[in-house]
Design a protein around this motif. Structure first.
Motif, PDB file in Angstrom:
ATOM      1  N   UNK A   1       3.140  -2.671  -0.242  1.00 44.67           N
ATOM      2  CA  UNK A   1       3.542  -1.874   0.909  1.00 44.67           C
ATOM      3  C   UNK A   1       5.004  -1.443   0.827  1.00 44.67           C
ATOM      4  N   UNK A   2       5.369  -0.696  -0.223  1.00 42.91           N
ATOM      5  CA  UNK A   2       6.793  -0.353  -0.374  1.00 42.91           C
ATOM      6  C   UNK A   2       7.284   0.549   0.752  1.00 42.91           C
ATOM      7  N   UNK A   3       8.516   0.281   1.181  1.00 42.65           N
ATOM      8  CA  UNK A   3       9.127   1.108   2.224  1.00 42.65           C
ATOM      9  C   UNK A   3      10.200   1.955   1.562  1.00 42.65           C
ATOM     10  N   UNK A   4       9.954   3.256   1.474  1.00 41.66           N
ATOM     11  CA  UNK A   4      10.924   4.166   0.841  1.00 41.66           C
ATOM     12  C   UNK A   4      10.613   5.589   1.273  1.00 41.66           C
TER      13      UNK A   4
ATOM     14  N   UNK B   1      -2.455   8.174   9.421  1.00 38.52           N
ATOM     15  CA  UNK B   1      -1.570   9.318   9.621  1.00 38.52           C
ATOM     16  C   UNK B   1      -0.230   9.066   8.928  1.00 38.52           C
ATOM     17  N   UNK B   2       0.569  10.116   8.815  1.00 38.83           N
ATOM     18  CA  UNK B   2       1.854   9.998   8.124  1.00 38.83           C
ATOM     19  C   UNK B   2       2.836   9.107   8.861  1.00 38.83           C
ATOM     20  N   UNK B   3       3.604   8.354   8.110  1.00 41.05           N
ATOM     21  CA  UNK B   3       4.652   7.503   8.687  1.00 41.05           C
ATOM     22  C   UNK B   3       5.907   7.685   7.840  1.00 41.05           C
ATOM     23  N   UNK B   4       7.033   8.117   8.447  1.00 38.48           N
ATOM     24  CA  UNK B   4       8.252   8.280   7.669  1.00 38.48           C
ATOM     25  C   UNK B   4       8.644   6.986   6.954  1.00 38.48           C
ATOM     26  N   UNK B   5       9.086   7.078   5.725  1.00 41.06           N
ATOM     27  CA  UNK B   5       9.515   5.974   4.849  1.00 41.06           C
ATOM     28  C   UNK B   5       8.361   5.075   4.408  1.00 41.06           C
ATOM     29  N   UNK B   6       7.135   5.543   4.606  1.00 37.87           N
ATOM     30  CA  UNK B   6       5.985   4.711   4.200  1.00 37.87           C
ATOM     31  C   UNK B   6       4.939   5.571   3.491  1.00 37.87           C
TER      32      UNK B   6
ATOM     33  N   UNK C   1      -0.409   7.018   2.098  1.00 35.25           N
ATOM     34  CA  UNK C   1      -1.227   7.887   1.231  1.00 35.25           C
ATOM     35  C   UNK C   1      -2.293   7.057   0.529  1.00 35.25           C
ATOM     36  N   UNK C   2      -1.908   5.869   0.078  1.00 36.75           N
ATOM     37  CA  UNK C   2      -2.877   5.019  -0.624  1.00 36.75           C
ATOM     38  C   UNK C   2      -3.980   4.547   0.321  1.00 36.75           C
TER      39      UNK C   2
ATOM     40  N   UNK D   1       7.123   5.384 -10.448  1.00 32.59           N
ATOM     41  CA  UNK D   1       6.515   4.075 -10.641  1.00 32.59           C
ATOM     42  C   UNK D   1       6.089   3.463  -9.304  1.00 32.59           C
ATOM     43  N   UNK D   2       6.854   3.714  -8.251  1.00 30.53           N
ATOM     44  CA  UNK D   2       6.460   3.238  -6.916  1.00 30.53           C
ATOM     45  C   UNK D   2       5.121   3.857  -6.517  1.00 30.53           C
ATOM     46  N   UNK D   3       5.001   5.163  -6.723  1.00 31.34           N
ATOM     47  CA  UNK D   3       3.742   5.846  -6.380  1.00 31.34           C
ATOM     48  C   UNK D   3       2.602   5.328  -7.252  1.00 31.34           C
ATOM     49  N   UNK D   4       2.864   5.203  -8.562  1.00 29.86           N
ATOM     50  CA  UNK D   4       1.789   4.779  -9.467  1.00 29.86           C
ATOM     51  C   UNK D   4       1.277   3.395  -9.095  1.00 29.86           C
ATOM     52  N   UNK D   5       2.195   2.458  -8.904  1.00 34.19           N
ATOM     53  CA  UNK D   5       1.789   1.072  -8.597  1.00 34.19           C
ATOM     54  C   UNK D   5       1.047   0.994  -7.269  1.00 34.19           C
TER      55      UNK D   5
END
Ligand SMILES: NC(=O)c1ccc[n+]([C@@H]2O[C@H](COP(=O)([O-])OP(=O)(O)OC[C@H]3O[C@@H](n4cnc5c(N)ncnc54)[C@H](OP(=O)(O)O)[C@@H]3O)[C@@H](O)[C@H]2O)c1
Length: 225
Positions: free
Chosen positions: A79-82, A131-136, A141-142, A90-94
């Motif tokens: 659950x990366x916060x960025x 739904x979309x969440x800023x910084x998440x 998306x996953x 790499x964040x997206x891929x993982x």
């Protein structure tokens, strides 16, 4: 009862889930990293590398435990916060690999057994996965992709009698939630969250649904007050 494969079994919700499944009389196989330390059968696998899961499932077959797979519960997640501005490839891929790609691959590899047993696939999603969440963005998306995977799979496999359920938990008292809330600068009171054991019981309840009906979606929120 047949064999239930569980990912994320070493995590806050997963440990409670394994306990509840064992208590309910299920035979459990944990799939993930460091699963040797659990009290149930474990198959080592890095879900960030879905391409390696075929060899992990082969080990299950060698142990004679693939044919009796009756359910798969995908509970692993990161659950990366960025912000999009900061999230690297790499964040997206993982995130996509652990949260959804590995789930699709594990389903693909176990479908012959799940069809034979008219089994059940449960995806642990998340209440904000709608739904979309800023910084998440990578996380939501996953989880949105995981929901679409569930909905497609449900229609594809209905003819084989395979059930597919998405569980959408709200705030559940695990270390992950504490870390996420701290990254968002939000207060965190575990007492106001769902207990992992409670969520685990609800997932067991989904698995024990009668033959003529089952919950295909379950949203779980902390009780108010
Ligand atoms: N806690 C909440 O409030 C909440 C709310 C909604 C939804 N959820 C969802 O519930 C699920 C479990 O959450 P949790 O709070 O129990 O989190 P957690 O304690 O961090 O557990 C996550 C689990 O995923 C596993 N995992 C992560 N990366 C992996 C990898 N590369 N290969 C294999 N396993 C990997 C972890 O194993 P390692 O120890 O090896 O990393 C761990 O077992 C997640 O899908 C999460 O999105 C949680």
């Amino acid at each position: 009862m047949g064999n239930v494969l569980v990912t994320g079994a070493t995590g806050g919700i997963g440990v409670a889930l394994v306990g509840a499944l064992v208590e309910a009389g299920h035979d459990v196989t944990a799939v993930g990293r460091g699963v040797g330390r659990l009290d149930v059968r474990g198959i080592e696998a890095d879900l960030a590398e879905p391409g390696t899961l075929a060899s992990a499932v082969e080990k299950l077959e060698e142990a004679g435990r693939l044919a009796d797979v009756q359910a798969l519960v995908h509970c692993a997640g990161i659950s990366p916060v960025a912000a999009v501005a900061d999230a690297d490839p790499e964040t997206w891929r993982r995130t996509l690999a652990v949260n959804v790609g590995s789930a699709a691959e594990l389903v693909r590899l176990t479908l012959p057994a799940l069809r034979r047993s008219r089994g059940h696939v449960i995806f642990v999603n998340a209440a904000p996965g709608m739904s979309g969440v800023p910084r998440w963005s990578a996380f939501v998306a996953s989880k949105a992709a995981l929901r679409e995977l569930a909905d497609s799979l449900r229609e594809e496999e209905a003819v084989f009698g395979v059930r597919v359920t998405t569980v959408y938990p709200g705030a559940t008292a695990t270390e992950l939630l504490g870390e996420v809330r701290s990254a968002f600068g939000r207060p965190h009171d575990p007492e106001k969250c769902i207990r992992p054991e409670t969520l685990a019981e609800m997932i067991c309840w989904v698995l024990s649904a009668p033959t003529d009906a089952y919950p295909c979606e379950l949203s779980v929120l902390p009780s108010p007050g």
